[in-house]
Design an enzyme around this catalytic site. Structure first.
Site, PDB file in Angstrom:
ATOM      1  CB  CYS A  40      -0.886   0.040   1.252  1.00 36.86           C
ATOM      2  SG  CYS A  40      -1.941  -1.383   1.493  1.00 36.86           S
ATOM      3  CB  CYS A  44      -3.300   2.634   2.478  1.00 39.53           C
ATOM      4  SG  CYS A  44      -4.673   1.492   2.142  1.00 39.53           S
ATOM      5  CB  CYS A  71      -3.668  -1.792  -1.551  1.00 45.43           C
ATOM      6  SG  CYS A  71      -5.169  -1.227  -0.710  1.00 45.43           S
ATOM      7  CB  CYS A  74      -4.211   3.178  -1.353  1.00 51.03           C
ATOM      8  SG  CYS A  74      -2.925   1.906  -1.208  1.00 51.03           S
TER       9      CYS A  74
END
Length: 493
Positions: A40, A44, A71, A74
Site C-alpha cells: 500500500c 492508505c 492494494c 489506494c
C-alpha cells in the site's frame, strides 16, 4: 527529506509516516504487509498493520518482485516512472496548491505542468490516478467552492461572483453550480448570512481543522510585521498582498474554528489566489491532531506539544518577498531585518487598496523587477548582501529562479544553494516557508540550538522526529520565545 534509498532503511521513520497516513509521503516508499500479501501507499486508509508484519520497499516494482500485489483501495502502482521521481501524491499535492492559486485560469494546464516540471500528459495521468479527476475538473471544483463561499457569505452580485470565482462566463458559472450543487446560484445563496464590508471589501470565513495555537500564530505575525506593509493588533492582522492580476489588502481575525478574512482587491479575479495565499500563510490545511500525536510519541517533545497543541508552520504570502526577506535577515537580528525590510517597502512598495477608507492603506512588498532595477540605490549594508539580493531579484524577475508553492522542496533547496548568498539555513528556511513541507529541520538555527541545549537535546535527536521536523522546529522556536518572556517577567518582578 532523505533520499528514497535511505528512507526505506529507517523502519521506524517509515512506520511513523504510515501511522500518520500523511499523503505527502506517498511515492517515497510502499508498505508491504506479509500477513495479507498486499502492498500500500503510506496514506492508505486501511487499518494500520502491526510493525512486525510489514516490510518497506522504495518502489511498487520492488514489492511486486517480492510477491506482493497492489492494494485495490489506494492503488499504489498507479504512478509510472523511475524511483527517483515517482512521488505521485506529492506531485498531486503540489499541483493542487497551484490549481488553488488559479494557475489554470491564467496559464492553462500547460502552464501548470511547466511550473511542476512535467509534461501535461503526465500531470493529467497522476491527478486522475490519485484524485480521480484531471486538472480542469479540479480547477472547476475550486472555482465552485470559491463561488459557494461568496454566495453564502457576501452580498456580491451574482455576475460579479462568477468572475471573482474564476469563471469565464456567467453561463459556465450557472451550469457548474447546478451540476455540482444541484441548485441555482440564487438558491445556493443564503440571504441571512450575507455579509459585505464597506468600501467594496469582502469578508469570508475560512475554516480549518483544530486545534490552532492562536498565541503562536499571533506572535509570529506580530514578531515579523513590517511597518507600512503589515499591522498586527491584539485582535487582527492586516497586510498588503501582490496577486497575479493586481494588489490587495487583507485583514485576518482568528476564531475558534475559522479565520475571518476581509479583503479589498483591485481585481476580483484574484479572490481565489488570495484565499489560497491566506490558507498557505497560516497553514490552515494542516492536520494538527496527526502532527501532535506523532510528535508526542517522543518524550523530549511531549511537554512542548502538550503545552502548545496546534502549532502551525507559517507559509508565505509572496514567494519573492520570502526570498528577499530571508536574504535581508541573514546574520542580523530580527529587529534589524524588519528595519531593513521596512525601508525597502517604503521606497519601492506600492499602495494597496484600502479595506477601510478611514485608515492608511498598507503597502505591498516590491516586485522582483523593482528591486532588480532600483535596489542598489535603496538597500544598505554589506556590499555582498546587496549584490546577492539584486542577483536573486534579477533571477526571479527573469524566471531563471522559480520559487512557488508547487515547487519540489528538495529541488528548490538545492537550486537556492547554487545562488550567491544562500547558505544551508537560508535555503532550508525558504523551502520550508514557500512549500510548507512538513519535514524540514533548520539545522544551525540560533534559536533552535538554544532550545535544544535548554532541553538537553542535540541536533542528532531531530532525526527521530521525522516526518514532522518542520513542526518540531516551530515548537523549539515557541519554547525559546516563551522561555525568554518568562525570564524577563521574573527579572522585572
Amino acid at each position: 527529506m532523505p533520499p528514497v534509498s535511505a528512507l526505506v532503511q529507517n523502519r521506524e521513520l517509515c512506520y511513523r509516516a504510515v501511522t500518520a497516513r500523511d499523503q505527502r509521503f506517498d511515492g517515497q516508499f510502499v508498505t508491504a504487509v506479509r500477513t495479507t500479501g498486499i502492498y500500500c501507499r503510506p496514506s492508505c486508509p486501511a487499518q494500520t498493520p502491526h510493525p512486525e508484519n510489514v516490510d518497506f520497499y522504495p518502489t511498487p516494482a520492488g514489492a511486486q518482485q517480492a510477491g506482493f500485489r497492489a492494494c485495490r483501495r489506494c492503488s499504489p502502482d498507479a504512478a509510472p516512472g523511475t524511483p527517483g521521481w515517482n512521488v505521485t501524491s506529492e506531485l498531486a499535492t503540489r499541483a493542487l496548491t497551484l490549481i488553488a492559486e488559479g494557475v489554470i485560469e491564467r496559464s492553462g494546464v500547460a502552464g501548470l505542468a511547466a511550473k511542476l516540471g512535467y509534461s501535461t500528459r503526465h500531470v493529467n495521468r497522476i491527478l486522475v490516478a490519485e484524485l480521480g479527476a484531471g486538472p480542469l475538473a479540479l480547477a472547476r471544483s475550486f472555482r465552485a467552492r470559491t463561488a459557494r463561499a461568496l454566495l453564502q457569505s457576501t452580498a456580491m452580485p451574482i455576475a460579479d461572483t462568477a468572475f471573482a470565482s474564476g469563471f469565464s462566463s456567467v453561463r459556465q458559472f450557472n451550469d457548474t453550480i447546478a451540476r455540482i450543487y444541484g441548485l441555482t446560484p440564487s438558491q445556493l445563496r443564503r440571504e441571512d448570512t450575507a455579509d459585505q464590508s464597506g468600501g467594496g471589501a469582502l469578508t469570508l470565513q475560512l475554516p480549518f481543522r483544530g486545534p490552532l495555537n492562536a498565541s503562536w500564530v499571533q506572535w509570529f505575525l506580530a514578531g515579523h510585521a513590517v511597518p507600512g506593509m503589515e499591522t498586527a493588533r491584539s485582535d487582527s492582522f492586516t497586510r498588503g498582498l501582490r496577486l497575479p492580476r493586481g494588489l490587495a489588502s487583507v485583514r485576518l481575525r482568528l476564531a475558534d474554528d475559522h479565520v475571518k478574512a476581509t479583503l479589498a482587491l483591485t481585481d476580483l479575479r484574484d479572490l481565489m489566489p488570495a484565499v489560497a495565499r491566506i490558507r498557505h500563510l497560516l497553514d490552515l490545511d494542516a492536520d494538527p491532531v496527526a502532527v501532535d500525536r506523532a510528535l508526542s510519541l517522543h518524550p523530549s517533545l511531549r511537554p512542548l506539544v502538550s503545552g502548545s497543541p496546534g502549532i502551525r508552520v507559517p507559509g508565505c504570502a509572496d514567494p519573492t518577498e520570502t526570498v528577499i526577506r530571508a536574504l535581508l535577515g541573514q546574520q542580523v537580528s530580527r529587529r534589524a531585518a524588519i528595519t531593513l525590510t521596512s525601508r525597502l517597502v517604503a521606497q519601492l512598495g506600492e499602495e494597496a487598496p484600502p479595506i477601510d477608507r478611514s485608515e492608511t492603506p498598507p503597502k505591498v512588498f516590491p516586485s522582483a523587477a523593482a528591486i532588480a532595477e532600483h535596489g542598489r540605490t535603496v538597500l544598505s549594508g554589506p556590499i555582498r548582501r546587496i549584490r546577492s539580493i539584486i542577483a536573486a531579484a534579477q533571477a526571479l524577475d527573469a524566471g531563471t529562479l522559480r520559487v512557488h508553492p508547487g515547487a519540489d522542496p528538495a529541488e528548490l533547496h538545492d537550486t537556492l544553494l547554487t545562488c550567491d548568498g544562500f547558505g544551508p539555513w537560508t535555503a532550508s528556511y525558504v523551502a520550508m516557508r514557500v512549500t510548507r513541507h512538513p519535514d524540514i529541520f533548520l539545522h544551525g538555527d540560533h534559536v533552535v540550538a538554544k532550545s535544544l541545549s535548554d532541553l538537553s537535546l542535540t541536533a542528532a535527536d531531530a532525526q527521530h522526529w521525522a516526518p514532522w521536523r518542520s513542526y518540531a522546529t516551530m515548537h523549539l522556536w515557541w519554547h525559546y520565545v516563551r522561555d525568554t518572556a518568562t525570564r524577563k517577567e521574573t527579572a522585572a518582578s
